[in-house]
Design a protein around this motif. Structure first.
Motif, PDB file in Angstrom:
ATOM      1  N   GLY A  29      92.577  92.542 -89.699  1.00 46.14           N
ATOM      2  CA  GLY A  29      92.184  91.668 -89.461  1.00 46.14           C
ATOM      3  C   GLY A  29      91.114  90.900 -89.869  1.00 46.14           C
ATOM      4  O   GLY A  29      90.219  89.998 -90.377  1.00 46.14           O
ATOM      5  N   VAL A  30      89.378  91.717 -89.753  1.00 46.25           N
ATOM      6  CA  VAL A  30      88.417  91.605 -90.248  1.00 46.25           C
ATOM      7  C   VAL A  30      88.001  91.669 -91.966  1.00 46.25           C
ATOM      8  O   VAL A  30      87.675  90.432 -92.133  1.00 46.25           O
ATOM      9  CB  VAL A  30      87.142  92.348 -89.454  1.00 46.25           C
ATOM     10  CG1 VAL A  30      85.768  91.543 -90.493  1.00 46.25           C
ATOM     11  CG2 VAL A  30      87.388  92.130 -88.393  1.00 46.25           C
ATOM     12  N   GLN A  31      88.240  92.455 -92.878  1.00 44.67           N
ATOM     13  CA  GLN A  31      88.241  92.746 -94.068  1.00 44.67           C
ATOM     14  C   GLN A  31      89.062  91.302 -95.144  1.00 44.67           C
ATOM     15  O   GLN A  31      88.621  90.833 -95.525  1.00 44.67           O
ATOM     16  CB  GLN A  31      88.215  93.758 -94.121  1.00 44.67           C
ATOM     17  CG  GLN A  31      86.665  94.650 -93.558  1.00 44.67           C
ATOM     18  CD  GLN A  31      85.240  93.749 -94.005  1.00 44.67           C
ATOM     19  OE1 GLN A  31      85.054  94.397 -95.555  1.00 44.67           O
ATOM     20  NE2 GLN A  31      84.469  94.102 -93.222  1.00 44.67           N
ATOM     21  N   GLY A  78      91.471  89.550 -92.940  1.00 45.61           N
ATOM     22  CA  GLY A  78      92.156  88.471 -92.855  1.00 45.61           C
ATOM     23  C   GLY A  78      93.204  88.317 -92.798  1.00 45.61           C
ATOM     24  O   GLY A  78      93.636  86.705 -92.905  1.00 45.61           O
ATOM     25  N   TRP A  79      94.432  88.922 -92.969  1.00 45.32           N
ATOM     26  CA  TRP A  79      95.882  88.611 -93.116  1.00 45.32           C
ATOM     27  C   TRP A  79      96.193  89.127 -92.208  1.00 45.32           C
ATOM     28  O   TRP A  79      97.213  88.017 -91.761  1.00 45.32           O
ATOM     29  CB  TRP A  79      96.472  89.933 -93.642  1.00 45.32           C
ATOM     30  CG  TRP A  79      96.001  90.188 -95.049  1.00 45.32           C
ATOM     31  CD1 TRP A  79      95.654  89.312 -96.020  1.00 45.32           C
ATOM     32  CD2 TRP A  79      95.997  91.658 -96.370  1.00 45.32           C
ATOM     33  NE1 TRP A  79      95.510  89.909 -97.599  1.00 45.32           N
ATOM     34  CE2 TRP A  79      96.187  91.297 -97.259  1.00 45.32           C
ATOM     35  CE3 TRP A  79      97.319  92.352 -96.104  1.00 45.32           C
ATOM     36  CZ2 TRP A  79      96.046  92.137 -98.443  1.00 45.32           C
ATOM     37  CZ3 TRP A  79      97.484  93.758 -96.664  1.00 45.32           C
ATOM     38  CH2 TRP A  79      96.500  92.843 -97.446  1.00 45.32           C
ATOM     39  N   PRO A  96      95.141  88.444 -86.970  1.00 45.79           N
ATOM     40  CA  PRO A  96      94.053  87.855 -86.243  1.00 45.79           C
ATOM     41  C   PRO A  96      94.256  89.868 -85.794  1.00 45.79           C
ATOM     42  O   PRO A  96      94.546  90.121 -85.491  1.00 45.79           O
ATOM     43  CB  PRO A  96      95.313  87.172 -85.174  1.00 45.79           C
ATOM     44  CG  PRO A  96      96.129  86.890 -85.904  1.00 45.79           C
ATOM     45  CD  PRO A  96      96.720  87.386 -86.884  1.00 45.79           C
ATOM     46  N   PRO A  97      92.917  89.714 -85.727  1.00 47.27           N
ATOM     47  CA  PRO A  97      92.090  91.354 -85.505  1.00 47.27           C
ATOM     48  C   PRO A  97      92.421  91.333 -83.554  1.00 47.27           C
ATOM     49  O   PRO A  97      92.292  92.371 -83.475  1.00 47.27           O
ATOM     50  CB  PRO A  97      90.564  90.904 -85.955  1.00 47.27           C
ATOM     51  CG  PRO A  97      90.418  89.399 -85.533  1.00 47.27           C
ATOM     52  CD  PRO A  97      91.364  89.134 -86.605  1.00 47.27           C
TER      53      PRO A  97
END
Length: 309
Positions: A155-157, A159-160, A162-163
């Protein structure tokens, strides 16, 4: 068959009554009361609130009143949210928890059974080792470890996806994977074990000797008989997933029942704790009854062996 079903329903009602009684006794034996943590309330105000909610009545009076309300479907008013009833909170939040749970059980059944079947058909080969490695990881690593890892890296690294949060289809994927991982691992292991047991039965050898194709033997004889243990645990497992979303909901900020259940414990919200416990217990008992009935339908020897007619 009718006697078999009635017996299961009666057992379920007795079990639910025991759970309600034990929960009520435990809640009222906890130290303090729902208003003990509020430093802004003086003793007179607390006494008025206790009288208003009937908490100053004898315990047996409160117990009788609570049973009467439950029979009528009233789980009471939340002490933490005085303007909302427990029925309203459950009605508003349970659909989200159920939606997440259903997505997870579909993923767990699909992938878990596939892994189990592939592992059994490729016993002691590469696919078998891969499936069992996945199953061991799923059983060993809890959701509160998998969830943050998926949220951070995917999610964060990367970005595929939503986290966190719950705003659309893409927001569902990571919580669903996190919740389904442990269950699919359990199903894969059970299906593999059951398949390996079935493939050595005499009727499978007879089917082979008749010249039936491998896919026919697997679909019509092996999987059909090997899946019975999965049916046994499917009902309780489904409820377990639907009600076991507490941690996953907290990790991904999903607006389900988890937040209210955790808050009710930290604030001594008696009615909320008892209401959610009874709701979860009712779902679990209903799932067990349906599973028993389905199991009796699939294999009539079981209900006949237990005295059902």
């Amino acid at each position: 068959m009718l006697r078999f079903i009635l017996r299961r329903v009666v057992y379920g009602l007795i079990t639910l009554w025991v759970i309600v009684s034990l929960t009520f006794i435990l809640m009222h034996n906890l130290p303090g009361d729902p208003f003990a943590a509020s430093e802004r309330l003086n003793d007179a105000t607390k006494a008025i609130l206790l009288k208003h909610y009937g908490l100053d009545d004898p315990i047996w009076v409160q117990y009788g009143r609570y049973l009467q309300n439950i029979v009528s479907g009233d789980l009471g008013v939340s002490f933490f949210y005085p303007t909302r009833t427990v029925n309203e909170i459950i009605g508003q939040t349970f659909p989200t928890s159920a939606q997440l749970g259903l997505y997870s059980i579909v993923v767990a059944i699909t992938i878990g059974l596939t892994l189990g079947i592939v592992a059994a058909l490729n016993h002691n080969k590469g696919l078998d080792y891969f499936a069992m490695f996945t199953a061991i990881v799923g059983v060993s690593v809890p959701a509160f470890v998998i969830g943050p890892l998926l949220s951070y890296y995917i999610g964060v690294q990367l970005g595929w996806l939503p986290p966190a949060l719950w705003k659309g289809p893409s927001y569902v994927i990571l919580p669903t994977i996190t919740l389904a991982f442990g269950t699919l691992a359990t199903m894969a292991r059970m299906m593999r074990t059951s398949m390996l047991d079935v493939v050595n039965q005499d009727y499978i050898k007879t089917a082979r000797s008749k010249g039936l194709s491998r896919i026919t033997i697997v679909v019509k004889h092996t999987v059909r008989n090997a899946i019975l243990p999965i049916i046994t645990i499917l009902g309780p497992l489904t409820v377990n997933i639907m009600t076991g979303t507490l941690v996953v909901e907290q990790i991904f900020a999903v607006p389900g029942m988890g937040k209210h259940f955790v808050n009710s414990i930290t604030t001594n919200d008696y009615t909320m704790i008892m209401g959610m416990t009874i709701f979860y217990s009712g779902l679990l008992i209903l799932a067990i009854i349906v599973t028993d009935i389905l199991y009796g339908v699939v294999d009539p020897r079981i209900r006949l062996a237990k005295g059902g007619k």
